[in-house]
Design a protein around this motif. Structure first.
Motif, mmCIF file in Angstrom:
data_model
loop_
_atom_site.group_PDB
_atom_site.id
_atom_site.type_symbol
_atom_site.label_atom_id
_atom_site.label_comp_id
_atom_site.label_asym_id
_atom_site.label_seq_id
_atom_site.Cartn_x
_atom_site.Cartn_y
_atom_site.Cartn_z
ATOM 1 N N ALA A 142 0.824 -1.220 0.000
ATOM 2 C CA ALA A 142 0.000 0.000 0.000
ATOM 3 C C ALA A 142 0.850 1.258 0.000
ATOM 4 C CB ALA A 142 -0.932 -0.010 1.212
ATOM 5 N N LEU A 143 2.075 1.160 0.525
ATOM 6 C CA LEU A 143 2.946 2.333 0.590
ATOM 7 C C LEU A 143 3.495 2.747 -0.766
ATOM 8 C CD1 LEU A 143 5.079 1.810 3.829
ATOM 9 C CD2 LEU A 143 3.438 3.623 3.372
ATOM 10 N N THR A 144 3.394 1.881 -1.761
ATOM 11 C CA THR A 144 3.943 2.238 -3.071
ATOM 12 C C THR A 144 3.211 3.422 -3.701
ATOM 13 O OG1 THR A 144 2.534 0.546 -4.106
ATOM 14 C CG2 THR A 144 4.794 -0.084 -3.567
ATOM 15 N N ALA A 145 1.946 3.627 -3.298
ATOM 16 C CA ALA A 145 1.202 4.773 -3.836
ATOM 17 C C ALA A 145 1.722 6.088 -3.278
ATOM 18 C CB ALA A 145 -0.291 4.629 -3.518
ATOM 19 N N LEU A 146 2.321 6.040 -2.100
ATOM 20 C CA LEU A 146 2.733 7.259 -1.415
ATOM 21 C C LEU A 146 3.750 8.086 -2.195
ATOM 22 C CD1 LEU A 146 2.388 8.771 1.357
ATOM 23 C CD2 LEU A 146 4.382 7.505 2.135
ATOM 24 N N PRO A 147 4.908 7.540 -2.579
ATOM 25 C CA PRO A 147 5.883 8.370 -3.309
ATOM 26 C C PRO A 147 5.368 8.821 -4.662
ATOM 27 C CG PRO A 147 6.573 6.072 -3.279
ATOM 28 C CD PRO A 147 5.424 6.185 -2.338
ATOM 29 N N LEU A 148 4.503 8.018 -5.279
ATOM 30 C CA LEU A 148 3.978 8.390 -6.593
ATOM 31 C C LEU A 148 3.056 9.598 -6.500
ATOM 32 C CD1 LEU A 148 3.285 4.804 -7.984
ATOM 33 C CD2 LEU A 148 5.019 6.415 -8.808
ATOM 34 N N PHE A 149 2.151 9.603 -5.523
ATOM 35 C CA PHE A 149 1.273 10.760 -5.357
ATOM 36 C C PHE A 149 2.069 12.000 -4.946
ATOM 37 C CE2 PHE A 149 -2.502 7.818 -4.712
ATOM 38 C CZ PHE A 149 -3.158 8.249 -5.854
ATOM 39 N N ILE A 150 3.075 11.821 -4.105
ATOM 40 C CA ILE A 150 3.923 12.960 -3.728
ATOM 41 C C ILE A 150 4.651 13.508 -4.948
ATOM 42 C CG2 ILE A 150 5.937 13.660 -2.371
ATOM 43 C CD1 ILE A 150 5.078 11.588 -0.276
ATOM 44 N N TRP A 151 5.165 12.617 -5.792
ATOM 45 C CA TRP A 151 5.863 13.041 -7.000
ATOM 46 C C TRP A 151 4.919 13.783 -7.938
ATOM 47 C CZ3 TRP A 151 8.207 9.387 -11.271
ATOM 48 C CH2 TRP A 151 9.067 10.139 -12.083
#
Length: 435
Positions: free
Chosen positions: A61-70
């Motif tokens: 689930a954490l893989t979405a985190l850096p992508l949305f931040i980027w």
């Protein structure tokens, strides 16, 4: 084994000392967990630290985190704020409060593609502050609408804070995204209603909108909103329609943001690398905090501290409403000293079991928590949005804080509303599941 009450006092003292000395939050959480394990339990601290940090770091689930931040960092470096200002101004300019509503709606739109409070506030503010100041709008309302509405980046999907809560509380991130939309729209309505009332009572706060545009010109301006509307539909629509997971939607969002940056001719190797490195820094900070919090939760479980605190609170015989009132006060106080992510993960091991025992829906509680964390974004001395607006306006932090207080009160009203009418949060999720 030491008395859990004594252990709790010692651990909280160590935590306070580390945070006050300026140690990174992630390091402080890990250190307190290690102290708890090493001195107050027989468990192997070293091996549990290694296994817990590893388990906390590979959560899918954490893989979405850096992508949305980027995605948010890319959009921060485009002309998105200028296009939104020009596109929204003819639509809301005639309303009481005029172009102040552009701040509110612009932050709402930006929140739906950035997921970050600070990025939302800075992106809209860097365009609107000089423009509205030049047109003679009241400075306190300019600042207040930006600090208040900027917090919507924490609630309106794709929200970084909702992803963190979903991971910590083991609640579906997709359902949290669905649950956050209506409360986000409710806060926008409260903010716009407040601005309209203030402008009606004192028209000097918001000068009348002077631009006279033909229908053709208004239509041409409105077309500037199409790219961001398509990006929102791509990201949020794919999740709500069940066509993509949050991670897949985030990937599409990054590609869409890169496309917008290329179309606006703001995409260069320098801006690409700046956005990428900013996303890496923020993502690693959050990931380290989550890993430290996971270890602290395990350590606290071995010491028995959460059970003692939960039993003590249970002995107070608080109703669900009273428990929520106590937690609201706790989070507001913590928000004066900690950022939102730290606040959420630090309290999770103690608060979530109490909330579950009180019969409160963890999905609903996620939205409640995020709104309270939003309030913490505009409470000194660690309110991030206050620092953003201080940098944009050059005003001292006390003046920025005073301008933000009416919107703090409106968010508190929002908490009361979703507590009295919990269906505002849960009904959309139930409807989507039943389709």
């Amino acid at each position: 084994m030491s008395d859990p009450g004594t252990v709790a006092v010692v651990l909280f003292a160590v935590m306070g000392l580390l945070l006050a000395s300026g140690v990174w939050v992630a390091v402080a959480l890990t250190a307190v967990g290690f102290v708890a394990m090493y001195f107050f339990s027989a468990a192997p601290a070293g091996s549990l630290l290694a296994s817990t940090v590893w388990d906390a770091s590979w959560n899918w689930a954490l893989t979405a985190l850096p992508l949305f931040i980027w995605m948010g960092e890319i959009l921060f470096r485009t002309r998105l704020s200028e296009d939104m200002f020009r596109g929204l101004s003819p639509i809301v300019g005639r309303l009481p409060g005029g172009l102040l509503h552009v701040n509110i709606l612009g932050c709402g739109v930006m929140a739906a593609v950035a997921g970050s409070s600070a990025v939302t506030c800075a992106t809209i503010g860097r365009m609107s502050v000089p423009e509205l100041t030049k047109r003679g709008y009241d400075e306190r309302l300019i600042i207040g609408t930006l600090t208040g509405s900027g917090t919507l980046g924490l609630l309106i999907p794709p929200s970084i804070m909702l992803i963190v809560y979903g991971v910590v509380a083991q609640v579906s991130i997709s359902r949290l995204f669905i649950a956050g939309v209506v409360p986000g729209a409710m806060l926008i309505a409260l903010f716009m209603g407040y601005v309209a009332i203030r402008a009606k009572l004192d028209p000097s706060l918001a000068p009348p909108f002077e631009e006279r545009l033909s229908w053709r010109e208004k239509l041409a301006r409105s077309r500037l909103l199409i790219p961001v509307a398509l990006l929102i539909f791509l990201v949020i629509g794919s999740i709500y329609g069940g066509y993509a997971t949050p991670t897949e939607a985030a990937t599409m969002g990054v590609l869409g943001a890169l496309g917008l940056a290329a179309a606006s001719r703001t995409l260069s190797l320098t801006s690409f690398m700046d956005a990428l490195m900013a996303a890496v820094r923020t993502s690693t900070m959050i990931a380290l905090i989550l890993a430290g919090a996971a270890f602290l939760s395990i350590a606290m479980g071995f010491t028995g501290v959460p059970r003692v605190i939960a039993a003590e609170v249970k002995a107070w015989n608080l109703s669900a409403w009273e428990l929520l009132a106590v937690l609201t006060l706790l989070y507001i106080v913590l928000g004066c000293f900690l950022d939102g992510v730290s606040m959420m993960v630090l309290t999770a091991s103690v608060v979530l079991p109490m909330v579950k025992d009180a019969g409160i829906d963890l999905l609903w509680f996620g939205i409640f928590t995020v709104i309270v964390v939003e309030m913490a974004q505009i409470t000194p001395p660690v309110g991030f949005n206050l620092f953003v607006l201080q940098g944009l306006t050059g005003r001292d932090i006390l003046k920025v804080t005073r301008a933000s207080m009416p919107f703090f009160a409106l968010m508190l009203l929002g908490i009361v509303i979703i507590t009295v009418f919990p269906g505002i949060v849960t009904a959309p999720v139930s409807w989507m599941i039943s389709r």
